[in-house]
Design a protein around this motif. Sequence first.
Motif, PDB file in Angstrom:
ATOM      1  N   ALA A  17      -6.446   2.099  -1.645  1.00  0.00           N
ATOM      2  CA  ALA A  17      -5.104   1.414  -1.968  1.00  0.00           C
ATOM      3  C   ALA A  17      -4.710   1.111  -0.398  1.00  0.00           C
ATOM      4  O   ALA A  17      -3.509   0.490  -0.353  1.00  0.00           O
ATOM      5  CB  ALA A  17      -4.292   2.525  -2.330  1.00  0.00           C
ATOM      6  N   GLY A  18      -5.594   1.210   0.352  1.00  0.00           N
ATOM      7  CA  GLY A  18      -5.214   0.746   1.876  1.00  0.00           C
ATOM      8  C   GLY A  18      -4.350   1.690   2.553  1.00  0.00           C
ATOM      9  O   GLY A  18      -3.465   1.126   3.554  1.00  0.00           O
ATOM     10  N   LEU A  19      -4.374   2.680   2.264  1.00  0.00           N
ATOM     11  CA  LEU A  19      -3.548   3.851   2.866  1.00  0.00           C
ATOM     12  C   LEU A  19      -4.363   4.862   3.796  1.00  0.00           C
ATOM     13  O   LEU A  19      -5.393   5.331   3.747  1.00  0.00           O
ATOM     14  CB  LEU A  19      -2.945   4.767   1.945  1.00  0.00           C
ATOM     15  N   PRO A  20      -3.541   5.115   4.815  1.00  0.00           N
ATOM     16  CA  PRO A  20      -4.194   6.279   5.796  1.00  0.00           C
ATOM     17  C   PRO A  20      -4.194   7.841   5.329  1.00  0.00           C
ATOM     18  O   PRO A  20      -3.292   8.129   4.430  1.00  0.00           O
ATOM     19  CB  PRO A  20      -3.171   6.289   7.075  1.00  0.00           C
ATOM     20  N   VAL A  21      -5.117   8.697   5.594  1.00  0.00           N
ATOM     21  CA  VAL A  21      -5.230   9.881   4.916  1.00  0.00           C
ATOM     22  C   VAL A  21      -5.472  11.008   5.897  1.00  0.00           C
ATOM     23  O   VAL A  21      -5.558  12.148   5.720  1.00  0.00           O
ATOM     24  CB  VAL A  21      -6.237  10.055   3.600  1.00  0.00           C
ATOM     25  N   VAL A  22      -5.528  10.651   7.274  1.00  0.00           N
ATOM     26  CA  VAL A  22      -5.633  11.561   8.376  1.00  0.00           C
ATOM     27  C   VAL A  22      -4.241  11.615   9.162  1.00  0.00           C
ATOM     28  O   VAL A  22      -4.063  10.917   9.531  1.00  0.00           O
ATOM     29  CB  VAL A  22      -6.995  11.263   9.225  1.00  0.00           C
ATOM     30  N   PRO A  23      -3.846  13.023   8.947  1.00  0.00           N
ATOM     31  CA  PRO A  23      -2.451  12.937   9.793  1.00  0.00           C
ATOM     32  C   PRO A  23      -2.766  12.658  11.147  1.00  0.00           C
ATOM     33  O   PRO A  23      -3.831  12.796  11.867  1.00  0.00           O
ATOM     34  CB  PRO A  23      -2.258  14.529   9.506  1.00  0.00           C
TER      35      PRO A  23
ATOM     36  N   HIS B 289       5.186  15.239  -0.062  1.00  0.00           N
ATOM     37  CA  HIS B 289       6.254  14.920   0.565  1.00  0.00           C
ATOM     38  C   HIS B 289       6.647  15.940   1.644  1.00  0.00           C
ATOM     39  O   HIS B 289       7.236  15.544   2.662  1.00  0.00           O
ATOM     40  CB  HIS B 289       7.351  14.499  -0.495  1.00  0.00           C
ATOM     41  N   THR B 290       6.515  17.108   1.347  1.00  0.00           N
ATOM     42  CA  THR B 290       6.653  18.140   2.306  1.00  0.00           C
ATOM     43  C   THR B 290       5.891  17.953   3.557  1.00  0.00           C
ATOM     44  O   THR B 290       6.493  17.758   4.721  1.00  0.00           O
ATOM     45  CB  THR B 290       6.458  19.425   1.722  1.00  0.00           C
ATOM     46  N   PHE B 291       4.591  17.830   3.406  1.00  0.00           N
ATOM     47  CA  PHE B 291       3.758  17.225   4.578  1.00  0.00           C
ATOM     48  C   PHE B 291       4.065  16.159   5.229  1.00  0.00           C
ATOM     49  O   PHE B 291       4.192  15.811   6.281  1.00  0.00           O
ATOM     50  CB  PHE B 291       2.220  17.151   4.217  1.00  0.00           C
ATOM     51  N   GLY B 292       4.519  15.127   4.320  1.00  0.00           N
ATOM     52  CA  GLY B 292       4.581  13.739   4.645  1.00  0.00           C
ATOM     53  C   GLY B 292       5.976  13.614   5.472  1.00  0.00           C
ATOM     54  O   GLY B 292       6.089  12.825   6.434  1.00  0.00           O
ATOM     55  N   HIS B 293       7.220  14.257   5.153  1.00  0.00           N
ATOM     56  CA  HIS B 293       8.304  14.416   5.936  1.00  0.00           C
ATOM     57  C   HIS B 293       8.048  15.002   7.273  1.00  0.00           C
ATOM     58  O   HIS B 293       8.668  14.322   8.085  1.00  0.00           O
ATOM     59  CB  HIS B 293       9.385  15.288   5.025  1.00  0.00           C
ATOM     60  N   ALA B 294       7.162  15.936   7.296  1.00  0.00           N
ATOM     61  CA  ALA B 294       7.107  16.558   8.567  1.00  0.00           C
ATOM     62  C   ALA B 294       6.205  15.395   9.484  1.00  0.00           C
ATOM     63  O   ALA B 294       7.026  15.152  10.918  1.00  0.00           O
ATOM     64  CB  ALA B 294       5.989  17.563   8.755  1.00  0.00           C
TER      65      ALA B 294
ATOM     66  N   GLY C 274       5.213   5.942   2.365  1.00  0.00           N
ATOM     67  CA  GLY C 274       4.106   5.965   1.665  1.00  0.00           C
ATOM     68  C   GLY C 274       2.844   6.515   2.516  1.00  0.00           C
ATOM     69  O   GLY C 274       1.965   7.014   1.816  1.00  0.00           O
ATOM     70  N   GLU C 275       2.788   5.961   3.634  1.00  0.00           N
ATOM     71  CA  GLU C 275       1.583   6.219   4.644  1.00  0.00           C
ATOM     72  C   GLU C 275       1.700   7.670   4.959  1.00  0.00           C
ATOM     73  O   GLU C 275       0.742   8.493   4.731  1.00  0.00           O
ATOM     74  CB  GLU C 275       1.698   5.720   5.654  1.00  0.00           C
ATOM     75  N   ALA C 276       3.061   8.256   4.970  1.00  0.00           N
ATOM     76  CA  ALA C 276       2.857   9.740   5.495  1.00  0.00           C
ATOM     77  C   ALA C 276       2.575  10.400   4.105  1.00  0.00           C
ATOM     78  O   ALA C 276       2.025  11.668   4.168  1.00  0.00           O
ATOM     79  CB  ALA C 276       4.393  10.138   5.862  1.00  0.00           C
ATOM     80  N   VAL C 277       3.308  10.121   3.027  1.00  0.00           N
ATOM     81  CA  VAL C 277       2.964  10.713   1.832  1.00  0.00           C
ATOM     82  C   VAL C 277       1.545  10.581   1.475  1.00  0.00           C
ATOM     83  O   VAL C 277       0.909  11.542   0.715  1.00  0.00           O
ATOM     84  CB  VAL C 277       3.695  10.091   0.675  1.00  0.00           C
ATOM     85  N   ALA C 278       0.901   9.492   1.711  1.00  0.00           N
ATOM     86  CA  ALA C 278      -0.652   9.365   1.311  1.00  0.00           C
ATOM     87  C   ALA C 278      -1.408  10.729   2.299  1.00  0.00           C
ATOM     88  O   ALA C 278      -2.164  11.397   1.674  1.00  0.00           O
ATOM     89  CB  ALA C 278      -1.304   8.299   1.749  1.00  0.00           C
TER      90      ALA C 278
ATOM     91  N   SER D 216       1.070  -1.193   0.088  1.00  0.00           N
ATOM     92  CA  SER D 216       0.133  -0.185   0.136  1.00  0.00           C
ATOM     93  C   SER D 216       0.999   1.355  -0.002  1.00  0.00           C
ATOM     94  O   SER D 216       0.565   2.275  -0.768  1.00  0.00           O
ATOM     95  CB  SER D 216      -0.723   0.004   1.393  1.00  0.00           C
ATOM     96  N   ALA D 217       1.933   1.025   0.739  1.00  0.00           N
ATOM     97  CA  ALA D 217       2.655   2.408   1.061  1.00  0.00           C
ATOM     98  C   ALA D 217       3.486   2.595  -0.492  1.00  0.00           C
ATOM     99  O   ALA D 217       3.823   3.794  -0.747  1.00  0.00           O
ATOM    100  CB  ALA D 217       4.056   2.244   1.972  1.00  0.00           C
ATOM    101  N   GLY D 218       3.554   1.726  -1.205  1.00  0.00           N
ATOM    102  CA  GLY D 218       4.132   2.003  -2.476  1.00  0.00           C
ATOM    103  C   GLY D 218       3.142   2.493  -3.485  1.00  0.00           C
ATOM    104  O   GLY D 218       3.595   3.440  -4.454  1.00  0.00           O
TER     105      GLY D 218
END
Lengths: 365, 365
Positions: free
Chosen positions: B298-304, B245-250, B263-267, B177-179
């Motif tokens: 895709a099985g990904l989290p979307v809520v920070p 990615h900027t939000f995800g890296h944070a 990939g989860e953070a990127v989602a 999913s992360a991929g």
Amino acid sequence: MRTLQVDLGERSYPIIIGSHLLGQGDLLRPYIAGRQVAIVTNSTVAPLYLERLQQALGGYAVISIVLPDGEAFKDWQHLQLIFDGLLQARHDRRTTLIALGGGVVGDMTGFAAACYQRGVDFIQVPTTLLSQVDSSVGGKTGINHPLGKNMVGAFYQPKAVLIDAATLQTLPARELSAGLAEVIKYGLICDAPFLDWLEQNIVALRELQPAALIEAIERSCAAKARVVAADERESGLRATLNLGHTFGHAIETHMGYGKWLHGEAVAAGTLMAAQMSHRLGWLTASERDCVARLLIAAGLPVVPPAEMTAEDFLQHMAVDKKVLDGQLRLVLLKAMGEACVTADYPASLLQDVLLTDYAAIVAQL
Amino acid sequence: MRTLQVDLGERSYPIIIGSHLLGQGDLLRPYIAGRQVAIVTNSTVAPLYLERLQQALGGYAVISIVLPDGEAFKDWQHLQLIFDGLLQARHDRRTTLIALGGGVVGDMTGFAAACYQRGVDFIQVPTTLLSQVDSSVGGKTGINHPLGKNMVGAFYQPKAVLIDAATLQTLPARELSAGLAEVIKYGLICDAPFLDWLEQNIVALRELQPAALIEAIERSCAAKARVVAADERESGLRATLNLGHTFGHAIETHMGYGKWLHGEAVAAGTLMAAQMSHRLGWLTASERDCVARLLIAAGLPVVPPAEMTAEDFLQHMAVDKKVLDGQLRLVLLKAMGEACVTADYPASLLQDVLLTDYAAIVAQL
């Protein structure tokens, strides 16, 4: 003030040589792209020149990072201090690093610039003769590994090199001599007339006469710039710059970084290379002696450490970067002023050269 | 088997995509220059695929270096293990490193190759979907710093990328999913028809159907190769690959490396970027919801993470590599299938987006 150009296409850059240039910020401004500047220096150079350089950089957001002085600190832990400083001050991709110091500061700052955020600009401001004539030009950067010198690094070119020969006035005599080892090297590998000039001017150089220093720096940098432009990544010609270095690195590694200065180890290594060249029939005994005399006149040691055996040398040389598929290539002299790189020599001859009594060679001069 | 080309002049290289390629040594031989090979992998991948790859490399002097598995080990200390292994085995400048594993192994091996003896060859053999469609292509290498992700690294291209989609059969569902987060990204930034294809094939992909996987990998790699060829060092277009990615890296930095998969953070970051694009009037609410639905499918989290405040995000984003002279540039969507990079938005809007209730957005889908 004189300016040479290192010709590397879009990575070309100038070498600016003169006296009392450090306070002239206008010389640096054209090579600083952003607003942030980080000066990296060491605890010996900082009290002497840091403030002058900071003042010359009015208008930029300047931080300074002061490392401990010495080859013993050219390791990852101390490289990390540069990244720490940059990240704490939130330096971004447009920052410019300035290396203010000798070869260790230059190599570490250049490598930090190569790696920080995958590459930022940097400028070399070398303050030792060795770094002015050698390490600041050509883009070799890196740190040491416990198993070998400069084993981790990058080819990464500076935006400019600013050489202020006046900084040599505060350089300890021993380090000046160490720098002269590399100056002499240029004569030996590619500039026989420069060798003659050096024989006549070695005293003036050791007396720090400005005109002689600038002449020696310029001819050395010109030689280096030619070689680097022809072979940036050391696939061939550039390896000749390592005359004496394979033997020398073995001495440095064996003795522990910092006990022998790099130039001192190179000087002893250069005589070993000259002896090998003599044994191959390329140099006469008198030419080999000439090499020894010039190095000694420069104030350099030419006899390798008594405690090092031939086996010690061979072991350290086996991890040298010039080993390719198991073959140790050596930089030797075809003639005075002409170097070659070869792996084509009998192993027994190398053994003989490692066992040669260099003290006896010196005694008969 | 299909082959794409990453077009970078003298640094061009092929991406070879297929099933059950790992045992086919002949595919790798053309890209190995010397006799020494070092396979770098991790403790999860080694038991699954190391032996097969070793056997395929008969005739070479092969060593293997096994790192612990996880983003938490993507640091200098573990990079050092690669240098230790290479030096202990006396690998020289003609050695070839092979990265066998996911993004962490690829990034670390690539950076080790960039630095070892100032640069040796390397080949990417990615075994996770994320590394197959993203990190193995394009030459971004590096390690993390306690103050920021990927802050130390190099742009350094591999000699080849060998993608064996059969390795995904052993990949945990969460990592698959992360991929997919990165696969979806390519649709969002530059390939609207691919988005439609993904909506229809997301179930097949999660069921690991080989034809669907190879199609998704090929379209993703083709998109990445196009962008990288146009902008190798991320001066412009390439930054669009960092959608989310900027939000995800944070999120990754704040939570500690490894808690959220990249990939989860990127989602979650992608939905934040979509919401920002919506607030700027570029995406409709329905398009933003479409992004959220596809990521969820895709099985990904979307809520920070609930514990992250707007201030937390801002602080981490301030050291992002996309900050230039103090300005934070964001990758946003001008439309579905069209990204842009901009620093031209009201600060208050970013604040609003950071404070948005994403759980509520998801609840109304």
